[in-house]
Design an enzyme around this catalytic site. Structure first.
Site, short mmCIF file in Angstrom:
data_model
loop_
_atom_site.label_atom_id
_atom_site.label_comp_id
_atom_site.label_asym_id
_atom_site.label_seq_id
_atom_site.Cartn_x
_atom_site.Cartn_y
_atom_site.Cartn_z
N HIS A 51 1.72 -10.82 0.88
CA HIS A 51 1.96 -9.27 2.28
C HIS A 51 1.24 -10.39 3.31
CE1 HIS A 51 2.62 -7.15 -1.50
NE2 HIS A 51 2.99 -6.07 -0.78
N ARG A 59 6.12 -11.20 2.09
CA ARG A 59 6.31 -10.06 2.98
C ARG A 59 5.68 -9.77 4.23
NH1 ARG A 59 4.75 -3.88 2.03
NH2 ARG A 59 3.28 -4.67 2.90
N TYR A 97 2.13 0.49 9.71
CA TYR A 97 1.43 0.16 8.65
C TYR A 97 1.82 -1.00 8.36
CZ TYR A 97 3.39 -0.73 3.42
OH TYR A 97 3.42 -1.64 2.06
N ASP A 129 9.14 -4.87 4.48
CA ASP A 129 9.39 -3.56 4.41
C ASP A 129 9.17 -2.41 5.55
OD1 ASP A 129 8.45 -0.71 3.31
OD2 ASP A 129 7.33 -1.05 2.03
N HIS A 146 9.73 0.94 5.17
CA HIS A 146 8.86 2.17 5.33
C HIS A 146 8.76 3.43 5.51
CE1 HIS A 146 4.66 3.35 3.45
NE2 HIS A 146 5.14 2.43 2.73
N GLU A 160 12.55 -3.83 3.07
CA GLU A 160 12.64 -2.89 2.12
C GLU A 160 12.51 -1.29 2.42
OE1 GLU A 160 9.07 -2.84 0.25
OE2 GLU A 160 8.52 -1.42 -0.21
N GLU A 172 10.09 2.76 -4.42
CA GLU A 172 8.70 2.72 -4.71
C GLU A 172 8.84 4.34 -5.18
OE1 GLU A 172 7.11 0.69 -1.69
OE2 GLU A 172 6.07 2.10 -1.00
N ARG A 229 12.69 -0.54 -6.85
CA ARG A 229 11.74 -0.70 -6.30
C ARG A 229 10.18 0.02 -7.07
NH1 ARG A 229 8.45 -3.69 -4.69
NH2 ARG A 229 7.14 -2.41 -2.72
N GLU A 269 5.91 -7.29 -6.89
CA GLU A 269 5.06 -7.30 -5.44
C GLU A 269 4.11 -7.35 -5.99
OE1 GLU A 269 5.05 -3.47 -3.93
OE2 GLU A 269 4.03 -4.17 -1.82
N TRP A 275 6.29 8.64 7.38
CA TRP A 275 4.79 7.38 6.81
C TRP A 275 5.41 6.14 6.75
CZ3 TRP A 275 1.64 4.90 3.70
CH2 TRP A 275 1.35 4.12 3.85
O1 EZ4 Z 1 2.64 2.06 1.08
O2 EZ4 Z 1 1.09 1.66 -2.60
O3 EZ4 Z 1 5.69 -1.68 -0.42
N1 EZ4 Z 1 5.02 -1.88 -0.70
C1 EZ4 Z 1 4.14 0.29 -0.09
C2 EZ4 Z 1 2.49 -0.33 -0.83
C3 EZ4 Z 1 2.99 1.61 -0.35
C4 EZ4 Z 1 1.38 1.93 -0.71
C5 EZ4 Z 1 1.49 3.52 -0.39
O4 EZ4 Z 1 0.33 4.10 -1.79
O5 EZ4 Z 1 4.79 0.86 0.74
O6 EZ4 Z 1 2.01 -0.17 0.39
CO CO Z 2 7.22 -0.52 0.23
#
Ligand code: EZ4
Ligand code: CO
Length: 409
Positions: free
Chosen positions: A122, A147, A159, A217, A219, A243, A269, A290, A346, A409
């Site tokens: 990351h 990433r 994020y 990502d 998110h 993602e 995820e 994921r 990951e 979020w």
């Molecule tokens: O935000 O696991 O792709 N990874 C992510 C993570 C999530 C966290 C939340 O607990 O999106 O960093």
């Molecule tokens: Co994610």
């Protein structure tokens, strides 16, 4: 063999982890990761108060039967707490079975389908120079896939970006949960993000060339039409995946995204059963699954989910942030090594304190992970070390738009 104890260990070496330890009358123990970031004690209670008593006297070898019993006898099916608890039991039982067999777990899953597990790291930055430095650092550490997350002009804290300010003044690297009595408030503006992100990927491709696999990502923050627009705008930069472009509990949303872009899509995820993927997989609306082994019912359920995905040329991209403990990470690695439709894993390193509590035998060499060849999962829990780090309340942040509206979020 009989199960004679099921202990729940909550420990916080830099972050909270919940671990289930199952002990058999033959003295073999198995570990399962039951960590659910920001809601840890709910799973600890589910296991301690409702599941542990049911396990006493059961044959630990009957993994499928135990899984079906815990899933169906609860009556209240699915959900992150239930599925994290079932996952912990499932992984602990696989650990025991593999230790009893004297084999690393991946051998019981069919043996190795590859020599190493491609991991992505990351990188992030508040601006382009900081982002480039972070990418270079990850390349130096051996990562061969990266990433990319970045700050956005006009947004205070996005994020996935390390070293940003926080409304609570506490933040450590990429881990978003914070040890604060209330969740940190972050801000969000999708239009500003959509305007800015393509220019970042253009700069990264310009600097690092066409070869390096790049991931991003979203998110869960976009609507389907916004996600479609972003996917299209990122096509020239050839992403490995985009993602969580939308909050995908609405699986149909991905039809619209898919019609508009060839950017590969990864999702899941926050999912916890195969049912969350039914439309996504059957209609081939995604490219990567994921889910975390720890949040989706363990190895037993993940194997079935990934076998279903394989029929549609959909690959794995198992969740592996630091809120997956080394126990959960090891479970993912054994599965990654064994399945045919592995995509990418990951990987975010745990802190030295976490590594003191969880003694691991998996390795990371030249960008590739390997679970090692110890019998079982290959992770030991140092309970004395764990006891030195009691639970500390921690919350994930949340988002508000400029006008104060709560946003995903
Ligand atoms: O935000 O696991 O792709 N990874 C992510 C993570 C999530 C966290 C939340 O607990 O999106 O960093
Ligand atoms: Co994610």
């Amino acid at each position: 063999m009989k199960i004679v104890a099921a202990d729940i260990i909550v420990t916080s070496p830099d972050r909270n982890f919940v671990t289930l330890k199952i002990t058999t009358d033959e003295g073999i123990t198995g570990l399962g990761d039951a960590t659910l970031n920001g809601r840890e004690l709910s799973v600890a209670s589910y296991l301690r108060d409702h599941v542990a008593p049911l396990l006493m006297g059961r044959d630990p070898h009957r993994i499928e039967d135990t899984w079906q019993f815990l899933y169906r006898s609860a009556y209240w099916r699915r959900g992150p707490v239930t599925m994290a608890a079932i996952a912990a039991v499932d992984v602990a039982l696989w650990d025991i079975k593999a230790k009893a067999a004297g084999m690393p777990l991946y051998q019981l899953l069919g043996g190795a389908s590859r020599t190493g597990i491609m991991a992505y790291g990351h990188a992030s930055g508040r601006d382009i120079p900081e982002l480039f430095d972070s990418i270079r650092r990850h390349l130096d550490e051996g990562f061969r896939s990266i990433r990319v997350q970045t700050s956005v002009p006009g947004i205070n804290a996005v994020y996935g970006v390390a070293a940003q300010p926080s409304s609570t003044g506490q933040r450590y690297d990429y881990e978003p949960a914070q040890r604060t009595p209330l969740p940190a408030e972050e801000d969000w503006d999708t239009r500003a993000y959509l305007r800015h992100l393509p220019s970042v990927f253009e700069a990264v491709r310009g600097e690092f060339g066409p070869e390096l696999p790049l991931l991003h990502d979203g998110h869960h923050r976009m609507t389907p039409i916004q996600a479609a627009k972003l996917g299209k705008a990122l096509e020239p930069y050839d992403l490995f995946w985009l993602e969580d472009c939308t909050p995908a509990e609405n699986q149909e949303a991905l039809r619209l995204v898919r019609q508009h872009t060839t950017t590969p899509l990864a999702i899941g995820e926050v999912f916890n059963t195969v049912w969350d993927y039914q439309t996504l997989i059957r209609e081939q609306l995604i490219d990567y699954v994921r889910s975390a082994v720890t949040h989706t019912g363990g190895i037993t359920a993940m194997r079935k989910l990934l076998d279903f995905a394989a029929q549609y040329q959909i690959k794995s991209g198992i969740h592996g942030p630091t809120d997956i403990s080394p126990v959960g990470m090891a479970a993912a690695l054994h599965l990654d090594l064994a399945i045919h439709n592995f995509g990418i894993q990951e990987y975010m390193k745990h802190t030295p304190l976490a590594n003191e509590v969880f003694r691991q035998s998996f390795t990371f060499t030249d960008g590739y992970l390997h679970p090692g060849d110890q019998p079982g999962l290959g992770v030991e829990l140092d309970e004395e070390a764990a006891a030195r780090f009691p639970y500390e309340p921690a919350y994930l942040p949340f988002n508000r738009l400029k006008d104060g509206t709560v946003h995903d979020w």
